[in-house]
Scaffold this motif. Structure first.
Motif, PDB file in Angstrom:
ATOM      1  N   THR A 148     -79.212  22.115  33.566  1.00 55.15           N
ATOM      2  CA  THR A 148     -79.967  22.392  32.342  1.00 55.15           C
ATOM      3  C   THR A 148     -80.945  21.254  32.083  1.00 55.15           C
ATOM      4  OG1 THR A 148     -78.380  21.294  30.886  1.00 55.15           O
ATOM      5  CG2 THR A 148     -78.032  23.647  31.301  1.00 55.15           C
ATOM      6  N   PHE A 149     -81.915  21.526  31.219  1.00 52.03           N
ATOM      7  CA  PHE A 149     -82.811  20.477  30.752  1.00 52.03           C
ATOM      8  C   PHE A 149     -83.246  20.821  29.335  1.00 52.03           C
ATOM      9  CE2 PHE A 149     -85.476  23.637  32.721  1.00 52.03           C
ATOM     10  CZ  PHE A 149     -86.616  23.702  31.947  1.00 52.03           C
ATOM     11  N   ASP A 150     -83.749  19.822  28.624  1.00 56.49           N
ATOM     12  CA  ASP A 150     -84.139  19.983  27.228  1.00 56.49           C
ATOM     13  C   ASP A 150     -85.650  19.953  27.088  1.00 56.49           C
ATOM     14  OD1 ASP A 150     -81.465  19.975  26.500  1.00 56.49           O
ATOM     15  OD2 ASP A 150     -81.440  17.842  26.053  1.00 56.49           O
ATOM     16  N   ILE A 151     -86.148  20.759  26.152  1.00 59.94           N
ATOM     17  CA  ILE A 151     -87.550  20.700  25.753  1.00 59.94           C
ATOM     18  C   ILE A 151     -87.598  20.633  24.233  1.00 59.94           C
ATOM     19  CG2 ILE A 151     -88.419  21.939  27.783  1.00 59.94           C
ATOM     20  CD1 ILE A 151     -88.823  24.393  25.924  1.00 59.94           C
ATOM     21  N   ALA A 152     -88.665  20.071  23.710  1.00 54.51           N
ATOM     22  CA  ALA A 152     -88.870  20.013  22.262  1.00 54.51           C
ATOM     23  C   ALA A 152     -89.947  21.015  21.885  1.00 54.51           C
ATOM     24  CB  ALA A 152     -89.277  18.608  21.842  1.00 54.51           C
ATOM     25  N   ILE A 153     -89.694  21.765  20.815  1.00 60.26           N
ATOM     26  CA  ILE A 153     -90.682  22.694  20.276  1.00 60.26           C
ATOM     27  C   ILE A 153     -90.829  22.411  18.786  1.00 60.26           C
ATOM     28  CG2 ILE A 153     -90.186  24.484  21.985  1.00 60.26           C
ATOM     29  CD1 ILE A 153     -88.717  26.023  19.686  1.00 60.26           C
ATOM     30  N   ARG A 154     -91.931  22.825  18.242  1.00 63.28           N
ATOM     31  CA  ARG A 154     -92.094  22.710  16.795  1.00 63.28           C
ATOM     32  C   ARG A 154     -91.054  23.595  16.121  1.00 63.28           C
ATOM     33  NH1 ARG A 154     -97.852  21.790  14.144  1.00 63.28           N
ATOM     34  NH2 ARG A 154     -96.990  20.725  12.350  1.00 63.28           N
ATOM     35  N   HIS A 155     -90.436  23.103  15.051  1.00 59.62           N
ATOM     36  CA  HIS A 155     -89.351  23.829  14.374  1.00 59.62           C
ATOM     37  C   HIS A 155     -89.765  25.263  14.061  1.00 59.62           C
ATOM     38  CE1 HIS A 155     -85.884  24.611  11.877  1.00 59.62           C
ATOM     39  NE2 HIS A 155     -86.672  24.943  10.867  1.00 59.62           N
ATOM     40  N   ASN A 156     -88.879  26.198  14.465  1.00 60.35           N
ATOM     41  CA  ASN A 156     -89.134  27.602  14.197  1.00 60.35           C
ATOM     42  C   ASN A 156     -87.781  28.295  14.054  1.00 60.35           C
ATOM     43  OD1 ASN A 156     -89.717  30.347  14.231  1.00 60.35           O
ATOM     44  ND2 ASN A 156     -91.357  30.122  15.727  1.00 60.35           N
ATOM     45  N   LYS A 157     -87.427  28.677  12.832  1.00 60.84           N
ATOM     46  CA  LYS A 157     -86.121  29.285  12.583  1.00 60.84           C
ATOM     47  C   LYS A 157     -85.984  30.670  13.208  1.00 60.84           C
ATOM     48  CE  LYS A 157     -87.386  31.117   8.070  1.00 60.84           C
ATOM     49  NZ  LYS A 157     -87.094  31.160   6.656  1.00 60.84           N
ATOM     50  N   LEU A 166     -92.193  16.549   7.172  1.00 58.98           N
ATOM     51  CA  LEU A 166     -93.270  17.529   7.130  1.00 58.98           C
ATOM     52  C   LEU A 166     -93.388  18.256   8.472  1.00 58.98           C
ATOM     53  CD1 LEU A 166     -95.578  18.795   5.550  1.00 58.98           C
ATOM     54  CD2 LEU A 166     -97.050  16.936   6.332  1.00 58.98           C
ATOM     55  N   ILE A 167     -93.321  17.512   9.569  1.00 56.95           N
ATOM     56  CA  ILE A 167     -93.383  18.103  10.902  1.00 56.95           C
ATOM     57  C   ILE A 167     -92.003  17.961  11.537  1.00 56.95           C
ATOM     58  CG2 ILE A 167     -94.432  17.990  13.189  1.00 56.95           C
ATOM     59  CD1 ILE A 167     -96.939  16.866  11.837  1.00 56.95           C
ATOM     60  N   LYS A 168     -91.396  19.104  11.899  1.00 61.21           N
ATOM     61  CA  LYS A 168     -90.050  19.116  12.454  1.00 61.21           C
ATOM     62  C   LYS A 168     -90.087  19.627  13.886  1.00 61.21           C
ATOM     63  CE  LYS A 168     -88.214  20.582   8.000  1.00 61.21           C
ATOM     64  NZ  LYS A 168     -87.352  21.565   7.346  1.00 61.21           N
ATOM     65  N   PHE A 169     -89.138  19.157  14.694  1.00 63.32           N
ATOM     66  CA  PHE A 169     -89.020  19.607  16.069  1.00 63.32           C
ATOM     67  C   PHE A 169     -87.591  20.039  16.354  1.00 63.32           C
ATOM     68  CE2 PHE A 169     -92.705  16.858  16.144  1.00 63.32           C
ATOM     69  CZ  PHE A 169     -93.605  17.596  16.894  1.00 63.32           C
ATOM     70  N   ASP A 170     -87.445  21.090  17.151  1.00 61.01           N
ATOM     71  CA  ASP A 170     -86.136  21.550  17.610  1.00 61.01           C
ATOM     72  C   ASP A 170     -86.026  21.234  19.094  1.00 61.01           C
ATOM     73  OD1 ASP A 170     -85.795  22.644  15.085  1.00 61.01           O
ATOM     74  OD2 ASP A 170     -86.402  24.646  15.710  1.00 61.01           O
ATOM     75  N   ILE A 171     -84.812  20.948  19.550  1.00 64.23           N
ATOM     76  CA  ILE A 171     -84.552  20.693  20.963  1.00 64.23           C
ATOM     77  C   ILE A 171     -83.863  21.928  21.533  1.00 64.23           C
ATOM     78  CG2 ILE A 171     -83.420  19.199  22.664  1.00 64.23           C
ATOM     79  CD1 ILE A 171     -85.591  17.786  21.008  1.00 64.23           C
ATOM     80  N   LEU A 172     -84.465  22.525  22.569  1.00 61.06           N
ATOM     81  CA  LEU A 172     -83.875  23.672  23.244  1.00 61.06           C
ATOM     82  C   LEU A 172     -83.306  23.211  24.575  1.00 61.06           C
ATOM     83  CD1 LEU A 172     -86.641  26.411  22.822  1.00 61.06           C
ATOM     84  CD2 LEU A 172     -84.821  25.798  21.249  1.00 61.06           C
ATOM     85  N   THR A 173     -82.070  23.572  24.857  1.00 65.78           N
ATOM     86  CA  THR A 173     -81.477  23.319  26.166  1.00 65.78           C
ATOM     87  C   THR A 173     -81.637  24.604  26.970  1.00 65.78           C
ATOM     88  OG1 THR A 173     -79.869  21.789  25.207  1.00 65.78           O
ATOM     89  CG2 THR A 173     -79.367  22.664  27.405  1.00 65.78           C
ATOM     90  N   LEU A 174     -82.291  24.478  28.132  1.00 64.58           N
ATOM     91  CA  LEU A 174     -82.631  25.640  28.949  1.00 64.58           C
ATOM     92  C   LEU A 174     -81.915  25.606  30.283  1.00 64.58           C
ATOM     93  CD1 LEU A 174     -86.513  25.654  28.473  1.00 64.58           C
ATOM     94  CD2 LEU A 174     -84.792  26.796  27.072  1.00 64.58           C
ATOM     95  N   GLN A 175     -81.671  26.790  30.829  1.00 59.99           N
ATOM     96  CA  GLN A 175     -81.072  26.944  32.149  1.00 59.99           C
ATOM     97  C   GLN A 175     -81.751  28.138  32.820  1.00 59.99           C
ATOM     98  OE1 GLN A 175     -76.858  28.092  32.398  1.00 59.99           O
ATOM     99  NE2 GLN A 175     -76.631  26.419  33.856  1.00 59.99           N
TER     100      GLN A 175
END
Length: 66
Positions: free
Chosen positions: A14-23, A51-60
């Motif tokens: 797996t690896f992680d990417i950061a995206i702009r926060h999106n619920k 004000l600016i948030k980021f989410d971390i997604l773990t992908l496979q």
């Protein structure tokens, strides 16, 4: 030095990417990078008051035929 043994676990390959926060982003979705499709294994949402948030997604990478 920290070492982790993840072979044979759900976090292997797996690896992680950061995206702009999106619920609206969920684990049921896939991510396409170039021509490769990835499953979202985990979402670490930024619930701070920034004000600016980021989410971390773990992908496979998706398995062929899955």
């Amino acid at each position: 030095a920290l070492q982790f043994q993840i072979i044979g676990t759900t976090t292997a390959d797996t690896f992680d990417i950061a995206i702009r926060h999106n619920k609206l982003v969920t684990k049921k979705m896939c991510v396409q990078i170039d021509d490769v499709l990835y499953n979202i294994i985990n979402i670490s949402s930024d619930e701070s008051a920034k004000l600016i948030k980021f989410d971390i997604l773990t992908l496979q990478a998706k398995k062929k035929g899955a």
